[in-house]
Design a protein around this motif. Structure first.
Motif, PDB file in Angstrom:
ATOM      1  N   LEU A   1       0.837  -1.214   0.000  1.00  0.00           N
ATOM      2  CA  LEU A   1       0.000   0.000   0.000  1.00  0.00           C
ATOM      3  C   LEU A   1       0.869   1.261   0.000  1.00  0.00           C
ATOM      4  CD1 LEU A   1      -3.018  -0.953   2.304  1.00  0.00           C
ATOM      5  CD2 LEU A   1      -2.762  -1.198  -0.183  1.00  0.00           C
ATOM      6  N   ASP A   2       1.992   1.219   0.724  1.00  0.00           N
ATOM      7  CA  ASP A   2       2.940   2.344   0.682  1.00  0.00           C
ATOM      8  C   ASP A   2       3.425   2.584  -0.751  1.00  0.00           C
ATOM      9  OD1 ASP A   2       2.986   3.202   3.232  1.00  0.00           O
ATOM     10  OD2 ASP A   2       4.996   2.442   3.721  1.00  0.00           O
TER      11      ASP A   2
ATOM     12  N   GLY B   1       0.671   3.991  -2.926  1.00  0.00           N
ATOM     13  CA  GLY B   1       0.470   5.413  -2.643  1.00  0.00           C
ATOM     14  C   GLY B   1       1.548   6.265  -3.301  1.00  0.00           C
ATOM     15  N   ASP B   2       2.801   5.830  -3.195  1.00  0.00           N
ATOM     16  CA  ASP B   2       3.906   6.561  -3.828  1.00  0.00           C
ATOM     17  C   ASP B   2       3.705   6.627  -5.341  1.00  0.00           C
ATOM     18  OD1 ASP B   2       5.103   6.847  -1.365  1.00  0.00           O
ATOM     19  OD2 ASP B   2       6.578   5.243  -1.666  1.00  0.00           O
TER      20      ASP B   2
ATOM     21  N   ALA C   1       0.874   9.004  -6.249  1.00  0.00           N
ATOM     22  CA  ALA C   1       1.259  10.396  -6.025  1.00  0.00           C
ATOM     23  C   ALA C   1       2.189  10.873  -7.141  1.00  0.00           C
ATOM     24  CB  ALA C   1       1.932  10.546  -4.663  1.00  0.00           C
TER      25      ALA C   1
ATOM     26  N   VAL D   1      -6.392   0.181  -5.202  1.00  0.00           N
ATOM     27  CA  VAL D   1      -6.750   1.544  -4.779  1.00  0.00           C
ATOM     28  C   VAL D   1      -7.856   1.493  -3.724  1.00  0.00           C
ATOM     29  CG1 VAL D   1      -7.744   3.741  -5.538  1.00  0.00           C
ATOM     30  CG2 VAL D   1      -5.952   2.651  -6.895  1.00  0.00           C
TER      31      VAL D   1
ATOM     32  N   LEU E   1      -6.200   0.607  -0.554  1.00  0.00           N
ATOM     33  CA  LEU E   1      -5.407   1.756  -0.077  1.00  0.00           C
ATOM     34  C   LEU E   1      -6.323   2.773   0.616  1.00  0.00           C
ATOM     35  CD1 LEU E   1      -2.776   3.438   0.009  1.00  0.00           C
ATOM     36  CD2 LEU E   1      -3.365   4.306  -2.262  1.00  0.00           C
TER      37      LEU E   1
ATOM     38  N   MET F   1      -6.199   4.057   4.367  1.00  0.00           N
ATOM     39  CA  MET F   1      -6.068   5.490   4.683  1.00  0.00           C
ATOM     40  C   MET F   1      -7.136   5.916   5.693  1.00  0.00           C
ATOM     41  SD  MET F   1      -5.163   6.814   0.831  1.00  0.00           S
ATOM     42  CE  MET F   1      -5.650   8.527   1.019  1.00  0.00           C
TER      43      MET F   1
ATOM     44  N   ARG G   1       2.987  14.548  -0.572  1.00  0.00           N
ATOM     45  CA  ARG G   1       2.639  13.197  -1.034  1.00  0.00           C
ATOM     46  C   ARG G   1       1.123  13.006  -1.024  1.00  0.00           C
ATOM     47  NH1 ARG G   1       1.645   8.059   1.261  1.00  0.00           N
ATOM     48  NH2 ARG G   1       2.323   6.316  -0.034  1.00  0.00           N
ATOM     49  N   GLN G   2       0.465  13.418   0.052  1.00  0.00           N
ATOM     50  CA  GLN G   2      -0.972  13.183   0.182  1.00  0.00           C
ATOM     51  C   GLN G   2      -1.795  13.978  -0.838  1.00  0.00           C
ATOM     52  OE1 GLN G   2      -1.353  10.446   2.273  1.00  0.00           O
ATOM     53  NE2 GLN G   2      -2.631  11.536   3.746  1.00  0.00           N
TER      54      GLN G   2
ATOM     55  N   LEU H   1      -1.730  12.354  -4.191  1.00  0.00           N
ATOM     56  CA  LEU H   1      -2.403  11.063  -4.031  1.00  0.00           C
ATOM     57  C   LEU H   1      -3.929  11.247  -4.049  1.00  0.00           C
ATOM     58  CD1 LEU H   1      -2.537   8.084  -3.281  1.00  0.00           C
ATOM     59  CD2 LEU H   1      -1.757   8.641  -0.993  1.00  0.00           C
TER      60      LEU H   1
ATOM     61  N   VAL I   1      -6.646   9.822  -6.870  1.00  0.00           N
ATOM     62  CA  VAL I   1      -7.758   8.946  -6.528  1.00  0.00           C
ATOM     63  C   VAL I   1      -9.098   9.596  -6.896  1.00  0.00           C
ATOM     64  CG1 VAL I   1      -8.909   7.770  -4.636  1.00  0.00           C
ATOM     65  CG2 VAL I   1      -6.431   7.761  -4.750  1.00  0.00           C
TER      66      VAL I   1
END
Lengths: 219, 219
Positions: free
Chosen positions: A30-31, A34-35, A38, A72, A75, A79, A111-112, A115, A119
């Motif tokens: 999941l990390d 996410g990367d 992003a 996703v 993820l 989150m 990063r967020q 991301l 999404v």
């Protein structure tokens, strides 16, 4: 847009419990997802590349998640689980301020922010991602709703105030800046979002009894 | 994502004036572009296909717009020009209701809804589209801002109310439903958006003098 078929053997990602190797693999994948989101958005998301970044076997990733949309969705579930608990300051405006501050720092995070953009964009053209996104906001809004319920119990708000609508009202102008107007997501914007939601709630704009709402606001 | 290089000969689309063949070609091409976006999103937008749908020569489309992002930017400029003028009912809440109703009917329209989704998604990953989208909302907000200015002049609102913020506050919860929560975009949602914005504005949440704002809301 990247997309693979979900294998019928794929376990429901929500059933994977924390602890042990399974949890470590999930966290790493999941990390990495996410990367990747992003950096390259949903269109560039690729299960093999996520496996490589996570240092996990490709087969494991394909077997457990099966598709980029399932990844996703998982993820977003993670989150929602991982995100900060609500505040409890004893005053509505301060609680809504804390919420506005959290939304602002999330959307402006290097990063967020990208991301969330990725999404949200994916959800505009994919039903499963849209469903996962709705669920994410449902969980976040439910986390903060007690701030409003407690304020109503303290007599700060009309007792029939819809707590979910008040929480959404705090985020809405911040997402409007983030996605539509491009206006800065500064502390002033967060402060104003909290104050406006509190003021409208006090005036009865989020009451669930339409008659009562009219009487108060039009008075 | 479809993308072409902008030719240096491409005229600024904003300089194309109404009337005559040029205007008819522009109208046909923008209609076709809107249809294509609504049906297939930004990723599927293709200049040759737009030319075919519009019944216009490919060379004309490539020469005048040059890229899909330039075409979307021109479409957004045209949408801002063509969209409905503000109302002037003489009462703030009724004007904000008219605005909320317009936003709701646009976002739930079977062609306009998917078109907005496509453009907003494209803006998350393309700077030029993001700029055109910001400009679109700037124009729409400026069109409705006088409703708030007039209300302040009539004494319905504090004189230092930021009119643009009030107009954005009406749309924000509707776009939040459209893009994030998936909650229904019904008349109740539009009514609540108008009432909440009016109530917050009356309480001073959109005043431009922070000191004054604190004094009023915290009283």
């Amino acid at each position: 847009m990247a997309s693979d078929n979900t294998s019928p053997e794929t376990p429901d990602p929500g059933t994977v419990r924390p602890g042990g190797r399974t949890a470590r693999v999930r966290a790493a994948v999941l990390d990495a997802a996410g990367d990747a989101l992003a950096e390259g958005g949903f269109a560039g998301l690729d299960l093999s590349e996520v496996a490589r970044r996570a240092g996990v076997g490709k087969t494991t990733v394909y077997r457990r998640w099966g598709s980029t949309t399932a990844l996703v969705a998982d993820l977003l579930a993670d989150m929602a689980e991982q995100s900060s608990p609500r505040s409890d300051t004893g005053a509505l405006l301060d609680d809504l301020r804390a919420n506005a501050h959290l939304v602002r720092t999330t959307l402006t995070d290097p990063r967020q922010g990208p991301l969330f953009r990725a999404v949200i964009a994916a959800a505009t053209c994919d039903e499963r991602t849209a469903h996962a996104l709705h669920r994410f906001y449902e969980i976040r809004v439910a986390e903060w709703a007690p701030c409003v319920e407690l304020a109503a119990q303290r007599g700060e708000l009309p007792p029939d105030t819809d707590p979910h609508e008040v929480v959404r009202a705090v985020s809405a102008p911040l997402y409007h800046r983030f996605l539509l107007s491009g206006a800065p997501l500064d502390e002033e914007a967060a402060e104003r979002a909290a104050r406006a939601a509190a003021a409208a709630a006090r005036a009865g704009a989020y009451r669930t009894t339409p008659g009562a709402r009219c009487a108060i606001i039009e008075a």
